[in-house]
Design an enzyme around this catalytic site. Structure first.
Site, PDB file in Angstrom:
ATOM      1  N   ARG A  61      65.661 101.150  16.380  1.00  0.00           N
ATOM      2  CA  ARG A  61      64.265 101.076  16.844  1.00  0.00           C
ATOM      3  C   ARG A  61      63.855 102.309  17.629  1.00  0.00           C
ATOM      4  O   ARG A  61      62.666 102.591  17.766  1.00  0.00           O
ATOM      5  CB  ARG A  61      64.034  99.761  17.612  1.00  0.00           C
ATOM      6  CG  ARG A  61      63.806  98.610  16.651  1.00  0.00           C
ATOM      7  CD  ARG A  61      63.898  97.266  17.304  1.00  0.00           C
ATOM      8  NE  ARG A  61      65.280  96.811  17.367  1.00  0.00           N
ATOM      9  CZ  ARG A  61      65.725  95.914  18.213  1.00  0.00           C
ATOM     10  NH1 ARG A  61      64.925  95.369  19.085  1.00  0.00           N
ATOM     11  NH2 ARG A  61      66.993  95.567  18.195  1.00  0.00           N
ATOM     12  N   GLU A  98      79.247  92.989  26.275  1.00  0.00           N
ATOM     13  CA  GLU A  98      79.674  91.778  26.979  1.00  0.00           C
ATOM     14  C   GLU A  98      81.068  91.367  26.492  1.00  0.00           C
ATOM     15  O   GLU A  98      81.967  91.092  27.266  1.00  0.00           O
ATOM     16  CB  GLU A  98      78.660  90.666  26.730  1.00  0.00           C
ATOM     17  CG  GLU A  98      78.715  89.579  27.769  1.00  0.00           C
ATOM     18  CD  GLU A  98      77.693  88.481  27.493  1.00  0.00           C
ATOM     19  OE1 GLU A  98      77.797  87.437  28.127  1.00  0.00           O
ATOM     20  OE2 GLU A  98      76.811  88.682  26.624  1.00  0.00           O
TER      21      GLU A  98
HETATM   22  P1  AMP Z   1      71.592  97.772  26.395  1.00  0.00           P
HETATM   23  O1  AMP Z   1      72.672  98.710  25.952  1.00  0.00           O
HETATM   24  O2  AMP Z   1      72.119  96.513  26.986  1.00  0.00           O
HETATM   25  O3  AMP Z   1      70.590  98.475  27.320  1.00  0.00           O
HETATM   26  O4  AMP Z   1      70.818  97.298  25.089  1.00  0.00           O
HETATM   27  C1  AMP Z   1      69.859  98.085  24.523  1.00  0.00           C
HETATM   28  C2  AMP Z   1      69.738  97.867  23.037  1.00  0.00           C
HETATM   29  O5  AMP Z   1      69.837  96.498  22.661  1.00  0.00           O
HETATM   30  C3  AMP Z   1      68.386  98.366  22.564  1.00  0.00           C
HETATM   31  O6  AMP Z   1      68.595  99.162  21.407  1.00  0.00           O
HETATM   32  C4  AMP Z   1      67.584  97.119  22.263  1.00  0.00           C
HETATM   33  O7  AMP Z   1      66.879  97.281  21.061  1.00  0.00           O
HETATM   34  C5  AMP Z   1      68.612  95.994  22.150  1.00  0.00           C
HETATM   35  N1  AMP Z   1      68.260  94.807  22.982  1.00  0.00           N
HETATM   36  C6  AMP Z   1      68.962  94.343  24.045  1.00  0.00           C
HETATM   37  N2  AMP Z   1      68.403  93.250  24.575  1.00  0.00           N
HETATM   38  C7  AMP Z   1      67.296  92.997  23.844  1.00  0.00           C
HETATM   39  C8  AMP Z   1      66.267  91.992  23.919  1.00  0.00           C
HETATM   40  N3  AMP Z   1      66.257  91.013  24.839  1.00  0.00           N
HETATM   41  N4  AMP Z   1      65.270  92.049  23.005  1.00  0.00           N
HETATM   42  C9  AMP Z   1      65.255  93.021  22.062  1.00  0.00           C
HETATM   43  N5  AMP Z   1      66.190  93.989  21.949  1.00  0.00           N
HETATM   44  C10 AMP Z   1      67.211  93.989  22.829  1.00  0.00           C
END
Ligand code: AMP
Length: 173
Positions: A61, A98
Site C-alpha cells: 500500500r 508479534e
Molecule cells: P507495523 O509494522 O506494525 O507498523 O505495521 C504496519 C503495516 O501493517 C502497514 O503496512 C499496514 O498496512 C499494516 N497494518 C497494520 N495494522 C493495520 C490495521 N489495523 N489496518 C490496516 N493495516 C494495518
C-alpha cells in the site's frame, strides 16, 4: 467538507480482519474516490520536508500513495518489497512480529550514498516495518528525512521506534 474530514470519512473500519481483535483500516473507499485521493496526495506533499531525492514506498500500500507523491514532487520512487520479489541485487532487513519475524528488501542501487529519502506507507501501527525500511535506506548509504503515513494508530506508539520528530501522518486514530 474540510479535506481532513473528507479523507477520514473514506477510511472504513473492518472489525476482526484479518484475525479476531484487529480493527482493520480499509483504504479502498479512499482509493475509489478521485477527490479524496487528490486531497491525500496534496496533503502528503505538504508534509515532505525540503526536496527529497526519492520517495521510498513499502509493499504494497506504500506503492499506491508513494508513486503519485513522487511524481507530484518531481523525484524518483523506490520500492521496498517482500523477499524474492526484487530481481536485482538486494539488501535485506528482518524485523520482529508479534509471532515470528518478517523480512523486507531493497535494491542495492536504489539510492546513492548521501541521498535523502522519504519513507511512505499507508499506516503506522507498531512501527516495526517502517523501522526496518529506515535500516534498508541506511544500508544504501542514504538518509531518511521523514516517515510519512496516511494513518497512524496512536495507541500502538509506533513513532517511538522511529527518529524523534521525523514522523508525519495525516490522520491519527
Ligand atoms: P507495523 O509494522 O506494525 O507498523 O505495521 C504496519 C503495516 O501493517 C502497514 O503496512 C499496514 O498496512 C499494516 N497494518 C497494520 N495494522 C493495520 C490495521 N489495523 N489496518 C490496516 N493495516 C494495518
Amino acid at each position: 467538507m474540510a479535506n481532513t474530514d473528507l479523507i477520514r470519512s473514506l477510511i472504513r473500519d473492518v472489525p476482526d480482519f484479518p484475525k479476531k481483535g484487529i480493527l482493520f483500516k480499509d483504504i479502498t473507499p479512499l482509493l475509489r474516490d478521485a477527490r479524496g485521493m487528490a486531497a491525500v496526495i496534496d496533503a502528503m506533499a505538504e508534509q515532505v520536508p525540503g526536496r527529497p531525492d526519492a520517495i521510498v514506498g513499502i509493499e504494497s500500500r506504500g506503492f499506491i500513495f508513494g508513486t503519485p507523491l513522487a511524481t507530484k514532487l518531481g523525484c524518483g520512487f523506490v520500492p521496498i518489497r517482500k523477499p524474492k520479489k526484487l530481481p536485482w541485487k538486494t539488501y535485506a532487513q528482518s524485523y520482529q512480529l508479534e509471532y515470528g519475524t518478517d523480512t523486507i528488501e531493497i535494491h542495492q542501487d536504489a539510492l546513492q550514498p548521501g541521498q535523502k529519502a522519504v519513507i511512505v506507507d499507508d499506516l503506522l501501527a507498531t512501527g516495526g516495518t517502517a523501522e526496518a525500511a529506515g535500516k534498508l535506506v541506511a544500508k544504501c548509504g542514504a538518509s531518511v528525512s521523514a516517515y510519512l503515513f496516511v494513518i497512524e494508530l496512536g495507541f500502538l506508539d509506533g513513532r517511538s521506534k522511529l527518529p524523534a520528530g521525523a514522523v508525519r501522518s495525516l490522520l491519527t486514530f
